[in-house]
Design a protein around this motif. Sequence first.
Motif, PDB file in Angstrom:
ATOM      1  N   PRO A   1     -50.334  32.435 -42.715  1.00 52.94           N
ATOM      2  CA  PRO A   1     -50.595  33.442 -43.747  1.00 52.94           C
ATOM      3  C   PRO A   1     -49.616  33.309 -44.919  1.00 52.94           C
ATOM      4  N   TYR A   2     -50.139  33.421 -46.127  1.00 48.84           N
ATOM      5  CA  TYR A   2     -49.297  33.430 -47.329  1.00 48.84           C
ATOM      6  C   TYR A   2     -49.361  34.809 -47.955  1.00 48.84           C
ATOM      7  N   ILE A   3     -48.256  35.204 -48.567  1.00 50.07           N
ATOM      8  CA  ILE A   3     -48.253  36.506 -49.243  1.00 50.07           C
ATOM      9  C   ILE A   3     -48.022  36.290 -50.723  1.00 50.07           C
ATOM     10  N   ARG A   4     -48.448  37.291 -51.485  1.00 52.42           N
ATOM     11  CA  ARG A   4     -48.133  37.284 -52.907  1.00 52.42           C
ATOM     12  C   ARG A   4     -47.016  38.301 -53.083  1.00 52.42           C
ATOM     13  N   ALA A   5     -45.845  37.829 -53.490  1.00 48.39           N
ATOM     14  CA  ALA A   5     -44.670  38.701 -53.571  1.00 48.39           C
ATOM     15  C   ALA A   5     -44.371  39.039 -55.025  1.00 48.39           C
ATOM     16  N   THR A   6     -43.984  40.280 -55.254  1.00 53.03           N
ATOM     17  CA  THR A   6     -43.549  40.714 -56.586  1.00 53.03           C
ATOM     18  C   THR A   6     -42.085  41.081 -56.468  1.00 53.03           C
ATOM     19  N   ILE A   7     -41.250  40.438 -57.278  1.00 55.65           N
ATOM     20  CA  ILE A   7     -39.820  40.752 -57.255  1.00 55.65           C
ATOM     21  C   ILE A   7     -39.434  41.215 -58.656  1.00 55.65           C
ATOM     22  N   ILE A   8     -38.843  42.392 -58.755  1.00 59.04           N
ATOM     23  CA  ILE A   8     -38.367  42.883 -60.054  1.00 59.04           C
ATOM     24  C   ILE A   8     -36.850  42.865 -60.017  1.00 59.04           C
ATOM     25  N   THR A   9     -36.221  42.234 -61.006  1.00 60.37           N
ATOM     26  CA  THR A   9     -34.769  42.091 -60.948  1.00 60.37           C
ATOM     27  C   THR A   9     -34.194  42.006 -62.359  1.00 60.37           C
ATOM     28  N   ALA A  10     -32.860  42.065 -62.444  1.00 62.82           N
ATOM     29  CA  ALA A  10     -32.209  41.871 -63.737  1.00 62.82           C
ATOM     30  C   ALA A  10     -32.173  40.367 -64.035  1.00 62.82           C
ATOM     31  N   CYS A  11     -32.175  40.021 -65.339  1.00 57.82           N
ATOM     32  CA  CYS A  11     -32.266  38.605 -65.731  1.00 57.82           C
ATOM     33  C   CYS A  11     -31.128  37.752 -65.160  1.00 57.82           C
ATOM     34  N   ASP A  12     -29.946  38.363 -64.940  1.00 61.04           N
ATOM     35  CA  ASP A  12     -28.779  37.587 -64.468  1.00 61.04           C
ATOM     36  C   ASP A  12     -29.048  36.909 -63.125  1.00 61.04           C
ATOM     37  N   TYR A  13     -29.977  37.468 -62.335  1.00 62.96           N
ATOM     38  CA  TYR A  13     -30.130  36.949 -60.969  1.00 62.96           C
ATOM     39  C   TYR A  13     -31.327  36.035 -60.795  1.00 62.96           C
ATOM     40  N   ILE A  14     -31.991  35.656 -61.914  1.00 61.67           N
ATOM     41  CA  ILE A  14     -33.222  34.852 -61.766  1.00 61.67           C
ATOM     42  C   ILE A  14     -32.952  33.550 -61.015  1.00 61.67           C
ATOM     43  N   GLY A  15     -31.869  32.848 -61.411  1.00 62.67           N
ATOM     44  CA  GLY A  15     -31.571  31.526 -60.818  1.00 62.67           C
ATOM     45  C   GLY A  15     -31.459  31.567 -59.304  1.00 62.67           C
TER      46      GLY A  15
ATOM     47  N   SER B   1     -28.782  39.569 -55.158  1.00 58.58           N
ATOM     48  CA  SER B   1     -28.967  40.303 -56.405  1.00 58.58           C
ATOM     49  C   SER B   1     -28.068  41.542 -56.460  1.00 58.58           C
ATOM     50  N   LYS B   2     -27.102  41.609 -55.537  1.00 60.81           N
ATOM     51  CA  LYS B   2     -26.196  42.755 -55.449  1.00 60.81           C
ATOM     52  C   LYS B   2     -26.985  44.078 -55.391  1.00 60.81           C
ATOM     53  N   GLY B   3     -28.129  44.038 -54.721  1.00 59.21           N
ATOM     54  CA  GLY B   3     -28.926  45.256 -54.542  1.00 59.21           C
ATOM     55  C   GLY B   3     -29.844  45.592 -55.708  1.00 59.21           C
ATOM     56  N   TYR B   4     -29.874  44.710 -56.739  1.00 58.79           N
ATOM     57  CA  TYR B   4     -30.672  45.047 -57.919  1.00 58.79           C
ATOM     58  C   TYR B   4     -32.059  44.450 -57.932  1.00 58.79           C
ATOM     59  N   ALA B   5     -32.504  43.856 -56.828  1.00 57.69           N
ATOM     60  CA  ALA B   5     -33.864  43.310 -56.832  1.00 57.69           C
ATOM     61  C   ALA B   5     -34.725  44.199 -55.965  1.00 57.69           C
ATOM     62  N   SER B   6     -35.941  44.480 -56.414  1.00 56.26           N
ATOM     63  CA  SER B   6     -36.851  45.190 -55.516  1.00 56.26           C
ATOM     64  C   SER B   6     -38.010  44.262 -55.203  1.00 56.26           C
ATOM     65  N   PHE B   7     -38.505  44.394 -53.974  1.00 61.77           N
ATOM     66  CA  PHE B   7     -39.422  43.391 -53.435  1.00 61.77           C
ATOM     67  C   PHE B   7     -40.635  44.105 -52.853  1.00 61.77           C
ATOM     68  N   ASP B   8     -41.812  43.585 -53.158  1.00 64.68           N
ATOM     69  CA  ASP B   8     -43.030  44.176 -52.609  1.00 64.68           C
ATOM     70  C   ASP B   8     -44.017  43.040 -52.377  1.00 64.68           C
ATOM     71  N   TYR B   9     -44.878  43.160 -51.380  1.00 66.39           N
ATOM     72  CA  TYR B   9     -45.776  42.032 -51.110  1.00 66.39           C
ATOM     73  C   TYR B   9     -47.089  42.510 -50.517  1.00 66.39           C
ATOM     74  N   HIS B  10     -48.111  41.676 -50.627  1.00 62.69           N
ATOM     75  CA  HIS B  10     -49.332  41.905 -49.855  1.00 62.69           C
ATOM     76  C   HIS B  10     -49.902  40.561 -49.414  1.00 62.69           C
ATOM     77  N   ILE B  11     -50.608  40.577 -48.290  1.00 62.71           N
ATOM     78  CA  ILE B  11     -51.185  39.348 -47.735  1.00 62.71           C
ATOM     79  C   ILE B  11     -52.229  38.811 -48.703  1.00 62.71           C
ATOM     80  N   ASP B  12     -52.172  37.507 -48.952  1.00 69.26           N
ATOM     81  CA  ASP B  12     -53.091  36.924 -49.922  1.00 69.26           C
ATOM     82  C   ASP B  12     -54.150  36.060 -49.244  1.00 69.26           C
TER      83      ASP B  12
END
Length: 597
Positions: free
Chosen positions: A403-417, A464-475
């Motif tokens: 199974p693969y999921i589609r994940a959405t991660i919202i974060t501050a730009c500093d942590y993209i890398g 991300s020092k706690g600054y990323a939020s993560f959500d997903y659903h099965i794709d």
Amino acid sequence: MENINKIRNFCIIAHIDHGKSTLADRLLEKTQTIKITEGQMLDDMDLERERGITIKSHAIQMEYQAKDGQSYILNLIDTPGHVDFSYEVSRSIAACEGALLVVDATQGVQAQTISNLYMAIDHDLEIIPVINKIDMPSAMPEEVEDEIIDLIGCEREDILRASGKTGEGVEDVLEAVVNRVPHPEGDDKAPLQALIFDSVFNSFRGIIAYFKIENGVIRKGDKVKFFNTGMEYDADEIGVLKMDMIPRKELGTGEVGYIISGIKNATEVKVGDTITHIARPCEKAIAGFQEVKPMVFAGVYPIDPSDYENLRASLEKLQLNDASLTFSPESSVALGFGFRCGFLGLLHMEIVQERLDREFNMDVITTVPNVSYMVYDKQGGEKEVHNPSGLPDPTMIDHIEEPYIRATIITACDYIGPIMKLCLDKRGELINQEYVSGNRVELHFMLPLGEIVIDFYDKLKSISKGYASFDYHIDCFRHSDLVKLDILLNGEPVDALSTLTHRDNAVAFGRRMCEKLKDLIPRQQFDIAIQAAIGAKIVARETIKQVRKDVTAKCYGGDVSRKRKLLEKQKKGKKRMKQIGNVEVPQKAFLAVLKLD
């Protein structure tokens, strides 16, 4: 009976830690429903208090005297904010006409807020945006307002500002609920139709079901039946939910309440079922309730095998209160009889384990969490496999899909890398990235679910020092190069330690597992070989050295051939011992392998 125009049913949706339970306390206090003795009155489970999270959704009724002089009945359902409890949220939304969208003024819109919001919009709920914690020195209400306007396209003056801590703006929230949330629609002359959205087990009264009446009227003593299971009962007691249960003679359309009918068997109550009258049943059940899809599977076994039946009873009672838990019996060579449980995520699994321990005194072992795979054989048949031991012979397998999921991660730009690196290491692929506002970015990834179930969320938080939020659903399911990694002790495979893993990770994982087991398995009188194998190919090996006894101690001086003779005799004995000796794997070895990393 209440006038339907004076009823408002609403829930609170927000990301974890945005202060919805505290805001709920203020609403209860303002309407003089209860005196607040300590924080988070609706989070009444010890676990909820300790961790500061909401696990269960709670329904409570308030009476509010509005500014127009009318008195209104408000039914509030407080919901959890963590992604693992999104099923609780979906049930609360099904019983409401409006939702308060609470956003933290210091953190802004986060991933879980967005996914719960879409769920509410799908059910056509009226959304009232509220910015909470505006008393904080680090609050940035203007920026957060911009984010909310981008998200739902409302007017700036529609957004309310409040503080759950100081009580500022709470009056406006109540007025908005009365003025903006529509009253329930329904016909109290029609046959009874009530949606069960939750249930709890009470050791004295049996099972108590919570429902919302869509059409019709229910009275005490009515003969009712549950639509999907077809079971028939008497309504011994009905009533409304305040801090305690308050009995009523009758409940009308649009009201939220509870029913006690002396149900003993946990399997008879299905959340999402419809209650109707036996004499005048409704045509069809209430639609719009999705089946829960477990994401993570793990075996739960009693430490003492004689507790198996108690564990079954405990899981059934727990399932009433937490409908997203699924389980079925299974057995394992190493651990005996137990259950294969499906959870919505790792936090959910941890909470269920804790609740089994606290509420039912069950000591359990949980095996490695894994996900379900689709295995296709060469004849074209397909089979769902949850457990590596359920795999067919490797020569029969055509391919395996995971199974693969589609994940959405919202974060501050500093942590993209670092976040990108983490996702790519987990075999993820980037779909797109969008800049939300200011320096916040939203990343969309396709990731295999199997890589996420163990430690992904924890790693994401620490990177991300706690600054990323993560959500997903099965794709979807995708073709994947998976292999079964077996662990052999003296050439014998240990069933409970085998895992399904991607070919690229298999060798490193096997090596780590062997090293870990070498530390945990006690030494014997003979050498023990620990090997990791893929099929017939050994990919890693460690040896636990034997405990030796110095048999030549009594042989002082004299010819060396005497020593040789004793050593040869010992060697034969060790060889025979190795053939008949078996290796006991201690319990903590199973548990430690789960926590590799």
